[in-house]
Motif scaffolding. Structure first.
Motif, PDB file in Angstrom:
ATOM      1  N   LEU A 130      51.300  38.472  55.318  1.00 30.88           N
ATOM      2  CA  LEU A 130      52.441  38.830  56.158  1.00 30.88           C
ATOM      3  C   LEU A 130      53.414  37.677  56.365  1.00 30.88           C
ATOM      4  N   GLU A 131      52.972  36.458  56.131  1.00 26.48           N
ATOM      5  CA  GLU A 131      53.859  35.298  56.234  1.00 26.48           C
ATOM      6  C   GLU A 131      54.327  34.822  54.864  1.00 26.48           C
ATOM      7  N   GLY A 132      54.067  35.637  53.855  1.00 28.61           N
ATOM      8  CA  GLY A 132      54.489  35.301  52.501  1.00 28.61           C
ATOM      9  C   GLY A 132      53.508  34.425  51.754  1.00 28.61           C
ATOM     10  N   GLU A 133      52.379  34.111  52.396  1.00 30.62           N
ATOM     11  CA  GLU A 133      51.377  33.281  51.712  1.00 30.62           C
ATOM     12  C   GLU A 133      50.746  34.062  50.559  1.00 30.62           C
ATOM     13  N   VAL A 134      50.400  33.346  49.506  1.00 31.86           N
ATOM     14  CA  VAL A 134      49.819  33.967  48.318  1.00 31.86           C
ATOM     15  C   VAL A 134      48.436  33.378  48.082  1.00 31.86           C
TER      16      VAL A 134
ATOM     17  N   GLY B 280      53.696  51.158  55.215  1.00 38.17           N
ATOM     18  CA  GLY B 280      53.422  50.425  53.992  1.00 38.17           C
ATOM     19  C   GLY B 280      54.580  49.579  53.507  1.00 38.17           C
ATOM     20  N   LYS B 281      55.667  49.552  54.265  1.00 42.77           N
ATOM     21  CA  LYS B 281      56.819  48.742  53.865  1.00 42.77           C
ATOM     22  C   LYS B 281      56.494  47.265  54.045  1.00 42.77           C
ATOM     23  N   PHE B 282      56.815  46.472  53.028  1.00 46.29           N
ATOM     24  CA  PHE B 282      56.576  45.039  53.108  1.00 46.29           C
ATOM     25  C   PHE B 282      57.605  44.401  54.033  1.00 46.29           C
ATOM     26  N   ASN B 283      57.175  43.443  54.853  1.00 44.68           N
ATOM     27  CA  ASN B 283      58.173  42.710  55.627  1.00 44.68           C
ATOM     28  C   ASN B 283      58.908  41.739  54.707  1.00 44.68           C
ATOM     29  N   GLU B 284      59.897  41.058  55.237  1.00 38.73           N
ATOM     30  CA  GLU B 284      60.761  40.221  54.395  1.00 38.73           C
ATOM     31  C   GLU B 284      59.980  39.116  53.694  1.00 38.73           C
ATOM     32  N   ALA B 285      59.066  38.462  54.414  1.00 34.79           N
ATOM     33  CA  ALA B 285      58.321  37.348  53.826  1.00 34.79           C
ATOM     34  C   ALA B 285      57.423  37.830  52.689  1.00 34.79           C
ATOM     35  N   THR B 286      56.726  38.941  52.905  1.00 35.75           N
ATOM     36  CA  THR B 286      55.856  39.498  51.866  1.00 35.75           C
ATOM     37  C   THR B 286      56.674  39.963  50.668  1.00 35.75           C
ATOM     38  N   TYR B 287      57.768  40.646  50.954  1.00 36.61           N
ATOM     39  CA  TYR B 287      58.640  41.155  49.888  1.00 36.61           C
ATOM     40  C   TYR B 287      59.163  40.008  49.025  1.00 36.61           C
TER      41      TYR B 287
ATOM     42  N   VAL C 215      58.412  39.461  44.997  1.00 32.61           N
ATOM     43  CA  VAL C 215      59.466  39.349  43.983  1.00 32.61           C
ATOM     44  C   VAL C 215      59.321  38.034  43.220  1.00 32.61           C
ATOM     45  N   LYS C 216      59.126  36.955  43.959  1.00 30.04           N
ATOM     46  CA  LYS C 216      59.014  35.618  43.361  1.00 30.04           C
ATOM     47  C   LYS C 216      57.817  35.521  42.419  1.00 30.04           C
ATOM     48  N   LEU C 217      56.667  36.001  42.876  1.00 31.28           N
ATOM     49  CA  LEU C 217      55.456  35.918  42.057  1.00 31.28           C
ATOM     50  C   LEU C 217      55.538  36.839  40.847  1.00 31.28           C
ATOM     51  N   SER C 218      56.044  38.056  41.039  1.00 38.36           N
ATOM     52  CA  SER C 218      56.176  38.987  39.914  1.00 38.36           C
ATOM     53  C   SER C 218      57.083  38.415  38.835  1.00 38.36           C
ATOM     54  N   ALA C 219      58.206  37.836  39.251  1.00 41.91           N
ATOM     55  CA  ALA C 219      59.133  37.236  38.283  1.00 41.91           C
ATOM     56  C   ALA C 219      58.486  36.061  37.571  1.00 41.91           C
ATOM     57  N   TRP C 220      57.781  35.240  38.314  1.00 40.15           N
ATOM     58  CA  TRP C 220      57.114  34.069  37.723  1.00 40.15           C
ATOM     59  C   TRP C 220      56.115  34.508  36.656  1.00 40.15           C
ATOM     60  N   LEU C 221      55.332  35.539  36.967  1.00 45.41           N
ATOM     61  CA  LEU C 221      54.363  36.044  35.999  1.00 45.41           C
ATOM     62  C   LEU C 221      55.060  36.634  34.772  1.00 45.41           C
ATOM     63  N   CYS C 222      56.163  37.349  34.997  1.00 46.25           N
ATOM     64  CA  CYS C 222      56.908  37.919  33.869  1.00 46.25           C
ATOM     65  C   CYS C 222      57.399  36.835  32.929  1.00 46.25           C
ATOM     66  N   VAL C 223      57.941  35.769  33.483  1.00 40.73           N
ATOM     67  CA  VAL C 223      58.447  34.671  32.653  1.00 40.73           C
ATOM     68  C   VAL C 223      57.307  34.031  31.876  1.00 40.73           C
ATOM     69  N   ARG C 224      56.186  33.807  32.529  1.00 43.70           N
ATOM     70  CA  ARG C 224      55.060  33.149  31.860  1.00 43.70           C
ATOM     71  C   ARG C 224      54.475  33.994  30.739  1.00 43.70           C
ATOM     72  N   PHE C 225      54.492  35.311  30.916  1.00 47.03           N
ATOM     73  CA  PHE C 225      53.846  36.175  29.930  1.00 47.03           C
ATOM     74  C   PHE C 225      54.835  36.936  29.052  1.00 47.03           C
ATOM     75  N   GLY C 226      56.120  36.550  29.086  1.00 43.87           N
ATOM     76  CA  GLY C 226      57.101  37.164  28.204  1.00 43.87           C
ATOM     77  C   GLY C 226      57.384  38.611  28.526  1.00 43.87           C
ATOM     78  N   LEU C 227      57.356  38.965  29.813  1.00 44.47           N
ATOM     79  CA  LEU C 227      57.590  40.337  30.242  1.00 44.47           C
ATOM     80  C   LEU C 227      58.950  40.477  30.915  1.00 44.47           C
TER      81      LEU C 227
END
Length: 212
Positions: free
Chosen positions: A106-110, A142-149, A153-165
């Motif tokens: 909830l605080e954006g921690e991963v 089930g809506k993500f708060n701003e920090a989680t959202y 977004v940041k983690l999904s993009a990072w994974l996409c870049v690393r794996f060519g997605l």
């Protein structure tokens, strides 16, 4: 003739540029998941190897990122990680198998629960070729708060870049099985479209930073 030749050169140049950009954003240059190191903002807290949540089955190729919601309002990333950990102690005939590569709080921690080169039990028949992200949420919608959202977004993009997605390879659990997960982003398709757009924009930003 000269003008025609120049026009042809320009067209070829435009097409070549478009192809290069497309390859840059959508080319599936696969890397070994074992060689990908998570960013510094990720807390690595791996589950104990066990048959219910961390079977240590190799994940050899990543073709997608699957977004989930924890379905437990106000729970934290660590609490969900510890739930997965506790599954190793199950006894009896009725057992549950579940886990995720990452949980976003909830605080954006991963928190990372499963190594990127191992299968997590999260996405049914796509476990074998996807990375899973569970997201916490503050209420029953089930809506993500701003920090989680923002972290999702940041983690999904990072994974996409690393794996060519691309952002098109980021899907919901719903898109695999029809399950109402992540609930808010199934029931509000425009919100999911917006999230995919934000991931796409972040991917472009990450590629630009890599080029500098």
């Amino acid at each position: 003739m000269i003008l025609g030749g120049l026009a042809a050169v320009v067209v070829i140049a435009v097409i070549t540029t478009a192809v290069l950009v497309t390859k840059k954003l959508t080319g599936r240059k696969q890397v070994n998941p074992a060689d990908v190191k998570v960013p510094e903002y990720v807390k690595v807290d791996l589950l104990t190897p066990n048959k219910y949540s961390r079977p240590q089955t190799p994940l050899e190729k990543v073709n997608g990122i699957v977004v989930h919601y924890v379905a437990n309002p106000c729970s934290t990333a660590l609490e969900n990680r510890n739930y997965f950990e506790g599954l190793k102690d199950q006894t009896g005939s009725k057992t549950t198998s579940a886990s995720s590569h990452f949980v976003i709080g909830l605080e954006g921690e991963v928190v990372q629960c499963i190594p990127l080169d191992e299968v997590a039990y999260a996405s049914n028949n796509r476990n074998s070729d996807t990375i899973s992200i569970e997201c916490c949420h503050p209420d029953e919608t089930g809506k993500f708060n701003e920090a989680t959202y923002d972290s999702a977004v940041k983690l999904s993009a990072w994974l996409c870049v690393r794996f060519g997605l691309t952002s098109e390879n980021v899907i919901r659990h719903y898109d695999v099985t029809g399950k109402n997960c992540p609930k808010y982003y199934v029931e509000n398709p425009d919100a999911w479209t917006q999230m995919k757009g934000d991931i796409a924009a972040q991917i472009e930003t990450d590629y630009a930073l890599q080029s500098n």
